[in-house]
Write a protein that holds these residues in place. Structure first.
Motif, PDB file in Angstrom:
ATOM      1  N   GLU A   1      33.655   9.202  35.922  1.00 40.75           N
ATOM      2  CA  GLU A   1      33.786   9.408  37.364  1.00 40.75           C
ATOM      3  C   GLU A   1      34.483   8.221  38.032  1.00 40.75           C
ATOM      4  O   GLU A   1      35.280   8.414  38.945  1.00 40.75           O
ATOM      5  CB  GLU A   1      32.408   9.642  37.975  1.00 40.75           C
ATOM      6  N   ARG A   2      34.178   7.025  37.580  1.00 44.08           N
ATOM      7  CA  ARG A   2      34.806   5.826  38.144  1.00 44.08           C
ATOM      8  C   ARG A   2      36.321   5.847  37.933  1.00 44.08           C
ATOM      9  O   ARG A   2      37.088   5.425  38.792  1.00 44.08           O
ATOM     10  CB  ARG A   2      34.190   4.583  37.499  1.00 44.08           C
ATOM     11  N   ARG A   3      36.728   6.384  36.811  1.00 45.75           N
ATOM     12  CA  ARG A   3      38.160   6.474  36.496  1.00 45.75           C
ATOM     13  C   ARG A   3      38.792   7.737  37.079  1.00 45.75           C
ATOM     14  O   ARG A   3      39.964   7.984  36.906  1.00 45.75           O
ATOM     15  CB  ARG A   3      38.352   6.436  34.982  1.00 45.75           C
ATOM     16  N   GLN A   4      37.981   8.554  37.724  1.00 43.93           N
ATOM     17  CA  GLN A   4      38.416   9.799  38.350  1.00 43.93           C
ATOM     18  C   GLN A   4      39.129  10.721  37.352  1.00 43.93           C
ATOM     19  O   GLN A   4      40.216  11.243  37.611  1.00 43.93           O
ATOM     20  CB  GLN A   4      39.299   9.515  39.559  1.00 43.93           C
ATOM     21  N   VAL A   5      38.466  10.908  36.211  1.00 40.03           N
ATOM     22  CA  VAL A   5      38.973  11.795  35.169  1.00 40.03           C
ATOM     23  C   VAL A   5      38.024  12.994  35.103  1.00 40.03           C
ATOM     24  O   VAL A   5      36.817  12.827  35.035  1.00 40.03           O
ATOM     25  CB  VAL A   5      39.024  11.077  33.801  1.00 40.03           C
ATOM     26  N   SER A   6      38.584  14.181  35.114  1.00 35.69           N
ATOM     27  CA  SER A   6      37.754  15.387  35.059  1.00 35.69           C
ATOM     28  C   SER A   6      37.397  15.732  33.610  1.00 35.69           C
ATOM     29  O   SER A   6      38.098  15.340  32.676  1.00 35.69           O
ATOM     30  CB  SER A   6      38.491  16.567  35.694  1.00 35.69           C
ATOM     31  N   ILE A   7      36.319  16.479  33.474  1.00 36.22           N
ATOM     32  CA  ILE A   7      35.936  16.995  32.149  1.00 36.22           C
ATOM     33  C   ILE A   7      37.082  17.833  31.591  1.00 36.22           C
ATOM     34  O   ILE A   7      37.396  17.752  30.406  1.00 36.22           O
ATOM     35  CB  ILE A   7      34.644  17.848  32.256  1.00 36.22           C
TER      36      ILE A   7
ATOM     37  N   GLU B   1      42.967  16.850  26.623  1.00 36.71           N
ATOM     38  CA  GLU B   1      43.493  15.762  25.811  1.00 36.71           C
ATOM     39  C   GLU B   1      42.867  15.713  24.422  1.00 36.71           C
ATOM     40  O   GLU B   1      43.547  15.434  23.439  1.00 36.71           O
ATOM     41  CB  GLU B   1      43.261  14.427  26.518  1.00 36.71           C
ATOM     42  N   THR B   2      41.569  15.991  24.336  1.00 41.12           N
ATOM     43  CA  THR B   2      40.850  15.816  23.069  1.00 41.12           C
ATOM     44  C   THR B   2      40.677  17.104  22.274  1.00 41.12           C
ATOM     45  O   THR B   2      40.336  17.051  21.093  1.00 41.12           O
ATOM     46  CB  THR B   2      39.445  15.246  23.322  1.00 41.12           C
ATOM     47  N   LYS B   3      40.835  18.249  22.927  1.00 42.73           N
ATOM     48  CA  LYS B   3      40.577  19.564  22.322  1.00 42.73           C
ATOM     49  C   LYS B   3      39.096  19.773  22.005  1.00 42.73           C
ATOM     50  O   LYS B   3      38.733  20.610  21.192  1.00 42.73           O
ATOM     51  CB  LYS B   3      41.416  19.780  21.057  1.00 42.73           C
ATOM     52  N   VAL B   4      38.224  19.003  22.652  1.00 44.45           N
ATOM     53  CA  VAL B   4      36.777  19.170  22.525  1.00 44.45           C
ATOM     54  C   VAL B   4      36.340  20.122  23.628  1.00 44.45           C
ATOM     55  O   VAL B   4      36.791  20.002  24.763  1.00 44.45           O
ATOM     56  CB  VAL B   4      36.049  17.805  22.648  1.00 44.45           C
ATOM     57  N   SER B   5      35.447  21.052  23.303  1.00 44.15           N
ATOM     58  CA  SER B   5      35.035  22.039  24.299  1.00 44.15           C
ATOM     59  C   SER B   5      34.254  21.383  25.435  1.00 44.15           C
ATOM     60  O   SER B   5      33.547  20.393  25.239  1.00 44.15           O
ATOM     61  CB  SER B   5      34.173  23.132  23.655  1.00 44.15           C
ATOM     62  N   SER B   6      34.382  21.961  26.611  1.00 48.43           N
ATOM     63  CA  SER B   6      33.662  21.430  27.769  1.00 48.43           C
ATOM     64  C   SER B   6      32.159  21.523  27.557  1.00 48.43           C
ATOM     65  O   SER B   6      31.411  20.677  28.029  1.00 48.43           O
ATOM     66  CB  SER B   6      34.076  22.153  29.050  1.00 48.43           C
ATOM     67  N   ARG B   7      31.708  22.519  26.825  1.00 44.14           N
ATOM     68  CA  ARG B   7      30.283  22.673  26.527  1.00 44.14           C
ATOM     69  C   ARG B   7      29.757  21.430  25.808  1.00 44.14           C
ATOM     70  O   ARG B   7      28.691  20.914  26.133  1.00 44.14           O
ATOM     71  CB  ARG B   7      30.084  23.914  25.665  1.00 44.14           C
ATOM     72  N   HIS B   8      30.521  20.928  24.852  1.00 39.53           N
ATOM     73  CA  HIS B   8      30.093  19.740  24.120  1.00 39.53           C
ATOM     74  C   HIS B   8      30.174  18.483  24.990  1.00 39.53           C
ATOM     75  O   HIS B   8      29.302  17.611  24.905  1.00 39.53           O
ATOM     76  CB  HIS B   8      30.924  19.560  22.847  1.00 39.53           C
ATOM     77  N   LEU B   9      31.183  18.396  25.834  1.00 42.83           N
ATOM     78  CA  LEU B   9      31.295  17.216  26.701  1.00 42.83           C
ATOM     79  C   LEU B   9      30.184  17.198  27.743  1.00 42.83           C
ATOM     80  O   LEU B   9      29.625  16.141  28.037  1.00 42.83           O
ATOM     81  CB  LEU B   9      32.671  17.168  27.366  1.00 42.83           C
ATOM     82  N   HIS B  10      29.843  18.353  28.279  1.00 43.89           N
ATOM     83  CA  HIS B  10      28.730  18.427  29.232  1.00 43.89           C
ATOM     84  C   HIS B  10      27.412  18.057  28.539  1.00 43.89           C
ATOM     85  O   HIS B  10      26.577  17.359  29.127  1.00 43.89           O
ATOM     86  CB  HIS B  10      28.630  19.814  29.870  1.00 43.89           C
ATOM     87  N   ALA B  11      27.226  18.521  27.308  1.00 42.42           N
ATOM     88  CA  ALA B  11      26.011  18.178  26.554  1.00 42.42           C
ATOM     89  C   ALA B  11      25.950  16.674  26.302  1.00 42.42           C
ATOM     90  O   ALA B  11      24.888  16.063  26.434  1.00 42.42           O
ATOM     91  CB  ALA B  11      25.979  18.939  25.225  1.00 42.42           C
ATOM     92  N   LEU B  12      27.093  16.075  25.977  1.00 44.07           N
ATOM     93  CA  LEU B  12      27.144  14.626  25.751  1.00 44.07           C
ATOM     94  C   LEU B  12      26.740  13.872  27.004  1.00 44.07           C
ATOM     95  O   LEU B  12      25.902  12.968  26.959  1.00 44.07           O
ATOM     96  CB  LEU B  12      28.549  14.214  25.307  1.00 44.07           C
ATOM     97  N   GLU B  13      27.299  14.252  28.140  1.00 43.65           N
ATOM     98  CA  GLU B  13      26.989  13.571  29.401  1.00 43.65           C
ATOM     99  C   GLU B  13      25.551  13.832  29.873  1.00 43.65           C
ATOM    100  O   GLU B  13      25.013  13.056  30.643  1.00 43.65           O
ATOM    101  CB  GLU B  13      27.962  13.997  30.499  1.00 43.65           C
ATOM    102  N   ALA B  14      24.950  14.910  29.400  1.00 40.52           N
ATOM    103  CA  ALA B  14      23.571  15.227  29.779  1.00 40.52           C
ATOM    104  C   ALA B  14      22.556  14.625  28.808  1.00 40.52           C
ATOM    105  O   ALA B  14      21.355  14.739  29.021  1.00 40.52           O
ATOM    106  CB  ALA B  14      23.388  16.741  29.844  1.00 40.52           C
TER     107      ALA B  14
END
Length: 99
Positions: A13-19, A25-38
């Motif tokens: 969020e500080r870098r203002q980068v969206s999921i 860029e990474t080809k990682v699913s948003s489901r996995h990124l949301h799980a990581l951040e949670a």
């Protein structure tokens, strides 16, 4: 000390980068990124794949990789979420569950 997942989200969020941008860029699913951040590490694929998701995420943000990976592994150990990297049965189950 902040939780690992909260610090990751804060850095994004500080870098203002969206999921979505990280997914692109990474080809990682948003489901996995949301799980990581949670902090829902059991929702991530196991073993080297889990570490690869974290590595891709921190690199996409321009963070220094080694300290973040070390902190992630420490977080997994503390939470009891670690799985031996050779556990192919869990890997196969994760693949089946995620299809």
């Amino acid at each position: 000390m902040e939780r690992f997942c909260d610090e990751l989200r804060w850095e994004r969020e500080r870098r203002q980068v969206s999921i979505e941008k990280i997914c692109e860029e990474t080809k990682v699913s948003s489901r996995h990124l949301h799980a990581l951040e949670a902090g829902e590490y059991n929702s991530l694929p196991g073993g080297v794949f889990r570490k690869g998701i974290v590595r891709s995420y921190v690199v996409a943000l321009g963070l220094e990789e080694a300290p973040w990976i070390d902190r992630f592994e420490a977080t997994l150990r503390e939470s009891g979420t670690t799985v031996p990297e050779g556990d192919w049965a869990e890997f196969a189950e994760n693949v089946r569950r995620n299809r």
